[in-house]
Write an enzyme that holds these catalytic residues in place. Structure first.
Site, PDB file in Angstrom:
ATOM      1  N   PHE A  32       0.757  -1.176   0.026  1.00  0.00           N
ATOM      2  CA  PHE A  32      -0.055   0.038   0.123  1.00  0.00           C
ATOM      3  C   PHE A  32       0.960   1.286  -0.030  1.00  0.00           C
ATOM      4  O   PHE A  32       0.499   2.362  -0.762  1.00  0.00           O
ATOM      5  CB  PHE A  32      -0.863   0.243   1.262  1.00  0.00           C
ATOM      6  CG  PHE A  32      -2.215  -0.941   1.132  1.00  0.00           C
ATOM      7  CD1 PHE A  32      -2.484  -1.340  -0.126  1.00  0.00           C
ATOM      8  CD2 PHE A  32      -3.105  -1.036   2.233  1.00  0.00           C
ATOM      9  CE1 PHE A  32      -3.566  -2.116  -0.365  1.00  0.00           C
ATOM     10  CE2 PHE A  32      -4.227  -1.701   2.121  1.00  0.00           C
ATOM     11  CZ  PHE A  32      -4.386  -2.261   0.921  1.00  0.00           C
ATOM     12  N   HIS A 120      -5.995 -10.209   9.041  1.00  0.00           N
ATOM     13  CA  HIS A 120      -6.751  -9.468   8.092  1.00  0.00           C
ATOM     14  C   HIS A 120      -7.783 -10.290   7.198  1.00  0.00           C
ATOM     15  O   HIS A 120      -8.207 -10.079   6.083  1.00  0.00           O
ATOM     16  CB  HIS A 120      -6.115  -8.247   7.372  1.00  0.00           C
ATOM     17  CG  HIS A 120      -5.555  -7.330   8.203  1.00  0.00           C
ATOM     18  ND1 HIS A 120      -4.712  -6.432   7.803  1.00  0.00           N
ATOM     19  CD2 HIS A 120      -5.814  -6.864   9.486  1.00  0.00           C
ATOM     20  CE1 HIS A 120      -4.532  -5.713   8.720  1.00  0.00           C
ATOM     21  NE2 HIS A 120      -5.095  -5.777   9.897  1.00  0.00           N
ATOM     22  N   CYS A 149     -24.625 -15.176  -4.460  1.00  0.00           N
ATOM     23  CA  CYS A 149     -24.506 -16.597  -4.083  1.00  0.00           C
ATOM     24  C   CYS A 149     -25.734 -17.220  -4.702  1.00  0.00           C
ATOM     25  O   CYS A 149     -26.720 -16.538  -5.479  1.00  0.00           O
ATOM     26  CB  CYS A 149     -24.927 -16.667  -2.596  1.00  0.00           C
ATOM     27  SG  CYS A 149     -25.238 -18.088  -1.716  1.00  0.00           S
ATOM     28  N   SER A 190       4.631  -1.145   7.392  1.00  0.00           N
ATOM     29  CA  SER A 190       4.785   0.081   7.692  1.00  0.00           C
ATOM     30  C   SER A 190       4.589   0.226   9.215  1.00  0.00           C
ATOM     31  O   SER A 190       4.865   1.420   9.662  1.00  0.00           O
ATOM     32  CB  SER A 190       4.118   1.022   6.825  1.00  0.00           C
ATOM     33  OG  SER A 190       2.434   0.831   6.923  1.00  0.00           O
ATOM     34  N   ASN A 212      12.882  -3.897   6.904  1.00  0.00           N
ATOM     35  CA  ASN A 212      11.874  -3.066   6.193  1.00  0.00           C
ATOM     36  C   ASN A 212      12.533  -2.233   5.469  1.00  0.00           C
ATOM     37  O   ASN A 212      13.734  -1.868   6.009  1.00  0.00           O
ATOM     38  CB  ASN A 212      10.919  -2.327   7.178  1.00  0.00           C
ATOM     39  CG  ASN A 212       9.657  -2.071   6.530  1.00  0.00           C
ATOM     40  OD1 ASN A 212       8.967  -3.047   6.261  1.00  0.00           O
ATOM     41  ND2 ASN A 212       9.203  -0.798   6.673  1.00  0.00           N
ATOM     42  N   ILE A 230      13.477  -7.902   2.283  1.00  0.00           N
ATOM     43  CA  ILE A 230      13.056  -9.020   3.189  1.00  0.00           C
ATOM     44  C   ILE A 230      13.412 -10.415   2.642  1.00  0.00           C
ATOM     45  O   ILE A 230      13.969 -11.300   3.423  1.00  0.00           O
ATOM     46  CB  ILE A 230      11.632  -8.929   3.803  1.00  0.00           C
ATOM     47  CG1 ILE A 230      11.358 -10.126   4.844  1.00  0.00           C
ATOM     48  CG2 ILE A 230      10.686  -8.963   2.692  1.00  0.00           C
ATOM     49  CD1 ILE A 230      11.173  -9.463   6.243  1.00  0.00           C
TER      50      ILE A 230
END
Ligand code: NAD
Length: 243
Positions: A32, A120, A149, A190, A212, A230
């Site tokens: 993001f 999440h 559905c 972040s 990071n 990373i």
């Protein structure tokens, strides 16, 4: 390999990894807040992405929500990178007890991680808002517009939208893991999305490692800060535990 990181890893028996969208950028999924992240791009929507990904917007404009969701948050072609693989390997050899992630892309499980706490949710799980029937991703990808559905209800992704609370059981599991860890590696996040970032307060162990590309609000509290990729930083931990 970073020597300090190697020492910490060797001395640790219960590592917990806490990550975010930056863990998957090297798999081709944009985050993001990076310079080329979704918040800095022209998303083609009339409102900012943060608003599109809110509960209010989803309920009022499911069509527009799904246009954004399908274009930006579903990446069936993405494969785990070396960060995902290293974390799965560390779990297999008994060093790492859990991956706690803010990501919704399922790449930790695809790499072989077993204990993944998804703060999440996950875009591969979907359900009908009327009858609760559960669906995979196919119905969302195949739908022209809003997936429906068989009962006629709107199908939604099993992800936590802005304005929605995190699942209490998931929070409890994350807190339990963080409070028992001797080392927490925080990577690719972040640390500005709450309440997720606040969970780190439960960690009381000696080693807080931050990996990071950019600074985070936790940099000053960490025992080791690596402003680096990373995947490259964790790649040396892809141990061959099969031999
Ligand atoms: P964020 O975009 O706010 O921050 C990502 C951080 O990762 C940045 O600080 C950036 O410098 C760093 N970063 C990016 N690539 C990196 C790399 N290769 N190596 C090291 N660092 C790197 O992401 P966030 O903190 O996770 O919060 C945003 C929210 O976005 C989360 O709630 C998450 O659910 C959601 N999200 C998830 C995905 C996904 O599932 N892959 C993608 C986009 C957004």
């Amino acid at each position: 390999m970073n020597d300090e990181l190697r020492h910490i890893m060797e001395a640790s028996d219960r590592i917990v990894f806490f990550g975010g969208a930056g863990v998957s950028t090297e798999s081709g999924i944009p985050d993001f807040r990076s310079a080329d992240g979704l918040y800095r791009r022209d998303s083609g929507t009339r409102v900012p992405p943060e608003e599109v990904l809110s509960r209010t917007f989803f309920l009022r404009h499911p069509d527009e929500f799904y246009t954004f969701h399908k274009a930006n948050l579903i990446h069936p072609e993405a494969q785990p990178n070396d960060a995902h693989k290293a974390l799965a390997a560390l779990e297999r050899v008994g060093k790492l007890s859990a991956v706690i992630t803010q990501n919704i892309d399922g790449l930790h499980q695809a790499a072989g991680s077993k204990h993944v706490v998804e703060l999440h949710g996950n875009v591969y799980r979907n359900y009908c808002m009327e009858c609760g029937k559960r669906y995979g991703i196919d119905v969302v990808v195949a739908a022209d517009g809003v997936p429906r559905c068989e009962c006629g209800g709107v199908i939604r992704p099993d992800v936590v939208l802005y304005e929605e609370p995190l699942d209490q059981d998931v929070i409890a599991e994350a807190l339990a893991e963080l409070s028992r860890a001797d080392t927490v590696i925080v990577g690719g996040t972040s640390l500005v999305v709450y309440p997720a970032a606040g969970l780190l307060e439960a960690f009381r162990g000696p080693n807080l490692v931050l990996i990071n590309r950019e600074e985070t609000p936790y940099d000053r509290r960490a025992s080791l800060v690596l402003h680096a990729s990373i995947a490259q930083t964790l790649a040396p931990f892809i141990v061959d535990d099969e031999s």
